[in-house]
Design an enzyme around this catalytic site. Structure first.
Site, PDB file in Angstrom:
ATOM      1  CB  SER A 113      34.764  59.959  53.355  1.00 19.21           C
ATOM      2  OG  SER A 113      34.745  60.094  54.751  1.00 19.21           O
ATOM      3  CE1 TYR A 171      40.381  59.119  53.125  1.00 20.11           C
ATOM      4  CE2 TYR A 171      38.943  59.919  54.877  1.00 20.11           C
ATOM      5  CZ  TYR A 171      39.200  59.031  53.844  1.00 20.11           C
ATOM      6  OH  TYR A 171      38.272  58.062  53.544  1.00 20.11           O
ATOM      7  CE  LYS A 220      38.360  58.839  50.031  1.00 25.75           C
ATOM      8  NZ  LYS A 220      38.361  57.725  49.087  1.00 25.75           N
TER       9      LYS A 220
HETATM   10  P1  NAD Z   1      41.461  49.623  52.941  1.00 24.67           P
HETATM   11  O1  NAD Z   1      42.781  50.254  53.195  1.00 24.67           O
HETATM   12  O2  NAD Z   1      41.134  48.390  53.673  1.00 24.67           O
HETATM   13  O3  NAD Z   1      41.269  49.357  51.383  1.00 24.67           O
HETATM   14  C1  NAD Z   1      41.859  50.170  50.392  1.00 24.67           C
HETATM   15  C2  NAD Z   1      42.551  49.258  49.400  1.00 24.67           C
HETATM   16  O4  NAD Z   1      43.176  50.066  48.394  1.00 24.67           O
HETATM   17  C3  NAD Z   1      43.646  48.408  50.047  1.00 24.67           C
HETATM   18  O5  NAD Z   1      43.476  47.048  49.686  1.00 24.67           O
HETATM   19  C4  NAD Z   1      44.938  48.986  49.478  1.00 24.67           C
HETATM   20  O6  NAD Z   1      45.935  47.985  49.323  1.00 24.67           O
HETATM   21  C5  NAD Z   1      44.477  49.537  48.144  1.00 24.67           C
HETATM   22  N1  NAD Z   1      45.311  50.648  47.630  1.00 24.67           N
HETATM   23  C6  NAD Z   1      45.751  51.724  48.317  1.00 24.67           C
HETATM   24  N2  NAD Z   1      46.465  52.510  47.501  1.00 24.67           N
HETATM   25  C7  NAD Z   1      46.464  51.928  46.271  1.00 24.67           C
HETATM   26  C8  NAD Z   1      47.015  52.264  45.014  1.00 24.67           C
HETATM   27  N3  NAD Z   1      47.741  53.382  44.844  1.00 24.67           N
HETATM   28  N4  NAD Z   1      46.789  51.439  43.966  1.00 24.67           N
HETATM   29  C9  NAD Z   1      46.071  50.313  44.111  1.00 24.67           C
HETATM   30  N5  NAD Z   1      45.540  49.923  45.290  1.00 24.67           N
HETATM   31  C10 NAD Z   1      45.723  50.730  46.350  1.00 24.67           C
HETATM   32  O7  NAD Z   1      40.364  50.754  53.204  1.00 24.67           O
HETATM   33  P2  NAD Z   1      38.776  50.640  53.268  1.00 24.67           P
HETATM   34  O8  NAD Z   1      38.368  50.921  54.656  1.00 24.67           O
HETATM   35  O9  NAD Z   1      38.334  49.398  52.601  1.00 24.67           O
HETATM   36  O10 NAD Z   1      38.382  51.905  52.396  1.00 24.67           O
HETATM   37  C11 NAD Z   1      38.084  51.810  51.021  1.00 24.67           C
HETATM   38  C12 NAD Z   1      37.756  53.200  50.491  1.00 24.67           C
HETATM   39  O11 NAD Z   1      36.674  53.735  51.247  1.00 24.67           O
HETATM   40  C13 NAD Z   1      38.903  54.189  50.624  1.00 24.67           C
HETATM   41  O12 NAD Z   1      38.927  54.983  49.457  1.00 24.67           O
HETATM   42  C14 NAD Z   1      38.520  55.018  51.828  1.00 24.67           C
HETATM   43  O13 NAD Z   1      39.031  56.312  51.749  1.00 24.67           O
HETATM   44  C15 NAD Z   1      36.998  55.025  51.732  1.00 24.67           C
HETATM   45  N6  NAD Z   1      36.345  55.228  53.033  1.00 24.67           N
HETATM   46  C16 NAD Z   1      36.596  54.386  54.075  1.00 24.67           C
HETATM   47  C17 NAD Z   1      35.987  54.599  55.308  1.00 24.67           C
HETATM   48  C18 NAD Z   1      36.245  53.692  56.491  1.00 24.67           C
HETATM   49  O14 NAD Z   1      35.910  54.069  57.609  1.00 24.67           O
HETATM   50  N7  NAD Z   1      36.815  52.513  56.298  1.00 24.67           N
HETATM   51  C19 NAD Z   1      35.103  55.677  55.484  1.00 24.67           C
HETATM   52  C20 NAD Z   1      34.856  56.524  54.391  1.00 24.67           C
HETATM   53  C21 NAD Z   1      35.480  56.275  53.166  1.00 24.67           C
HETATM   54  N1  UFG Z   2      36.746  57.464  69.935  1.00 26.87           N
HETATM   55  C1  UFG Z   2      37.121  57.253  71.267  1.00 26.87           C
HETATM   56  N2  UFG Z   2      38.248  56.532  71.493  1.00 26.87           N
HETATM   57  C2  UFG Z   2      39.023  56.011  70.496  1.00 26.87           C
HETATM   58  C3  UFG Z   2      38.650  56.239  69.154  1.00 26.87           C
HETATM   59  C4  UFG Z   2      37.505  56.983  68.911  1.00 26.87           C
HETATM   60  O1  UFG Z   2      36.442  57.704  72.169  1.00 26.87           O
HETATM   61  O2  UFG Z   2      40.048  55.376  70.792  1.00 26.87           O
HETATM   62  C5  UFG Z   2      35.502  58.191  69.652  1.00 26.87           C
HETATM   63  C6  UFG Z   2      35.671  59.448  68.816  1.00 26.87           C
HETATM   64  O3  UFG Z   2      35.950  60.558  69.647  1.00 26.87           O
HETATM   65  C7  UFG Z   2      34.314  59.539  68.128  1.00 26.87           C
HETATM   66  C8  UFG Z   2      33.906  58.076  67.919  1.00 26.87           C
HETATM   67  O4  UFG Z   2      34.680  57.339  68.866  1.00 26.87           O
HETATM   68  O5  UFG Z   2      33.383  60.146  68.975  1.00 26.87           O
HETATM   69  C9  UFG Z   2      34.192  57.544  66.529  1.00 26.87           C
HETATM   70  O6  UFG Z   2      35.551  57.791  66.196  1.00 26.87           O
HETATM   71  P1  UFG Z   2      36.257  57.109  64.937  1.00 26.87           P
HETATM   72  O7  UFG Z   2      37.674  57.559  64.938  1.00 26.87           O
HETATM   73  O8  UFG Z   2      35.994  55.651  64.922  1.00 26.87           O
HETATM   74  O9  UFG Z   2      35.441  57.704  63.689  1.00 26.87           O
HETATM   75  P2  UFG Z   2      35.278  59.209  63.174  1.00 26.87           P
HETATM   76  O10 UFG Z   2      33.827  59.461  63.036  1.00 26.87           O
HETATM   77  O11 UFG Z   2      36.049  60.160  63.986  1.00 26.87           O
HETATM   78  O12 UFG Z   2      35.962  59.172  61.734  1.00 26.87           O
HETATM   79  C10 UFG Z   2      35.844  58.055  60.868  1.00 26.87           C
HETATM   80  C11 UFG Z   2      37.042  58.007  59.934  1.00 26.87           C
HETATM   81  C12 UFG Z   2      36.978  59.131  58.942  1.00 26.87           C
HETATM   82  C13 UFG Z   2      35.680  59.073  58.231  1.00 26.87           C
HETATM   83  C14 UFG Z   2      34.552  59.167  59.209  1.00 26.87           C
HETATM   84  C15 UFG Z   2      33.228  59.057  58.481  1.00 26.87           C
HETATM   85  O13 UFG Z   2      38.238  58.086  60.664  1.00 26.87           O
HETATM   86  O14 UFG Z   2      37.992  58.977  57.996  1.00 26.87           O
HETATM   87  O15 UFG Z   2      34.652  58.107  60.161  1.00 26.87           O
HETATM   88  O16 UFG Z   2      33.261  57.991  57.610  1.00 26.87           O
HETATM   89  F1  UFG Z   2      35.590  60.090  57.362  1.00 26.87           F
END
Ligand code: NAD
Ligand code: UFG
Length: 345
Positions: free
Chosen positions: A132, A156, A160
């Site tokens: 991430s 978190y 990572k």
């Molecule tokens: P998500 O929660 O939709 O998907 C994660 C999946 O992993 C879920 O289906 C959950 O049931 C499964 N899971 C959780 N713990 C588990 C375990 N112990 N064993 C087996 N399965 C398990 O999340 P996502 O948004 O699809 O994110 C996927 C990956 O990408 C995550 O590792 C997250 O940290 C990373 N990531 C997500 C974002 C984002 O904004 N969505 C940004 C950066 C990184």
């Molecule tokens: N924001 C608002 N109102 C809200 C939510 C967010 O104004 O209700 C603003 C935040 O201040 C920021 C922007 O919208 O300026 C984006 O915020 P998000 O919470 O959607 O995303 P972030 O960039 O803060 O963080 C997300 C995930 C992290 C991840 C990161 C990069 O939460 O876990 O994106 O992937 F690491």
């Protein structure tokens, strides 16, 4: 042998990755505990795929279980030979990770250690890992490249960064063997344009886009915008939003790159290289979805930064990967998922 194991494959990003893999004729095996997803996702993926070409259920398998369960993973690896693993399973809420660090370290790091041990045991040493952009420290850089300082500011992000460190150690312990790519995602939003798969909403959502959807649906009265005094074009926070289908195709590109090259470890950003402010996202959403998003400016959220935008030159160059969808596409597709009535609160 064309089997790929996707941990977290029924989740938001994983389901889109599985769809892309099926479209490229891989046999997909999902490992998921379903803690944040539903088994119905598999049927939805098949439905989408069948809109184009007929595929068969034998092409996708769901193994329900936890990545921390060594016996369970061992059983799957003993019965299947995998070309590669795409590891997405984990917990992802920044706020929850601060409240419950033990759970986050146990699932994210502990689960990963378990998985890597089994991969080593069965000599499956091709790995694409979901990292991430949150691992980068606060920076004034206009574009964040992969050599930027790693300095996470929340639990978190620390999990990572630690998994990336562990993978570096594993790689150097057997340099001629492992092929590893850490994909550092920026802000994935949107859904497949069928509206059949998408993100399971947490309530209340922590992130901007799911919140926007709730306001557009009338479930929330207004959006609270965290700060209009940031040093950005319009004073609101700027992020690099990427359509989840582009993000998914980046995984296939990374996997193919690893398979056709010598062992190595890589860190690669996946974003679009373009920044969008909160206000600009709101305006685009209103325009393309013909709705009104009432909002109010409130004070800045702790831990936020003004701007994070990816430098994606490395992904462009080595994977020959280029995101295809713009902010309007993300808003249209991201709203379709909600229009299909999947919000369960
Ligand atoms: P998500 O929660 O939709 O998907 C994660 C999946 O992993 C879920 O289906 C959950 O049931 C499964 N899971 C959780 N713990 C588990 C375990 N112990 N064993 C087996 N399965 C398990 O999340 P996502 O948004 O699809 O994110 C996927 C990956 O990408 C995550 O590792 C997250 O940290 C990373 N990531 C997500 C974002 C984002 O904004 N969505 C940004 C950066 C990184
Ligand atoms: N924001 C608002 N109102 C809200 C939510 C967010 O104004 O209700 C603003 C935040 O201040 C920021 C922007 O919208 O300026 C984006 O915020 P998000 O919470 O959607 O995303 P972030 O960039 O803060 O963080 C997300 C995930 C992290 C991840 C990161 C990069 O939460 O876990 O994106 O992937 F690491």
């Amino acid at each position: 042998m064309n089997k790929v194991l996707v941990t977290g494959g029924t989740g938001f990003i994983g389901s889109h990755v599985c769809l892309c893999l099926l479209e490229q004729d891989y046999e997909v095996h999902i490992v998921d505990s379903l803690i944040n997803s539903s088994p119905n996702v598999v049927q939805k993926i098949l439905e989408i795929k069948n809109l184009k070409t007929k595929i068969f259920e034998k092409d996708i398998f769901l193994h329900i279980g936890d990545i921390r369960d060594e016996k369970f993973l061992n059983q799957i690896f003993s019965e299947n030979e995998f070309l590669s693993v795409i590891h997405l399973a984990g917990l992802k809420s920044v706020s929850e990770s601060t409240e419950n660090p033990l759970q986050y370290w146990e699932v994210n790091l502990g689960g990963s250690i378990n998985l890597f041990k089994i991969m080593k045991k069965y000599c499956c040493k091709n790995l694409v890992f979901s990292s991430s952009a949150t691992i980068y420290g606060n920076t004034d850089k206009k574009l964040i490249d992969e050599n930027s300082e790693i300095k996470p500011i929340n639990t978190y992000g620390e999990t990572k960064a630690s998994i990336e460190n562990l993978l570096k150690n594993i790689y150097h312990s057997e340099e001629k063997e492992w092929k590893i790519c850490n994909l550092r995602y920026f802000n994935p939003i949107g859904n497949h344009n069928s509206g059949l798969i998408g993100e399971k909403p947490s309530y209340p959502p922590n992130n901007l886009f799911p919140y926007l959807n709730l306001v557009a649906s009338g479930i929330k009265e207004k959006l609270l915008i965290f700060g209009n005094d940031w040093p950005t074009e319009d004073g609101t926070g700027v992020r690099d939003y990427i359509h989840v289908m582009d993000l998914a195709s980046g995984h296939i590109a990374a996997m193919k790159y690893l398979m056709s090259n010598k062992p190595r470890i890589l860190n690669v950003n996946l974003g679009t290289g373009k920044g969008t402010s909160v206000l600009k996202l709101v305006k685009t959403f209103e325009e393309v979805n013909k709705c009104k998003i009432p909002y109010e400016f409130v004070s800045r959220r702790t831990g936020d930064v003004a701007r994070t935008v990816a430098d994606i030159n490395l992904a462009n160059k080595i994977f020959d990967w280029f995101p295809e969808r713009n902010i309007s596409d993300m808003c249209i597709d991201g709203w379709k998922w909600k229009n299909f009535g999947h919000v369960s609160i």
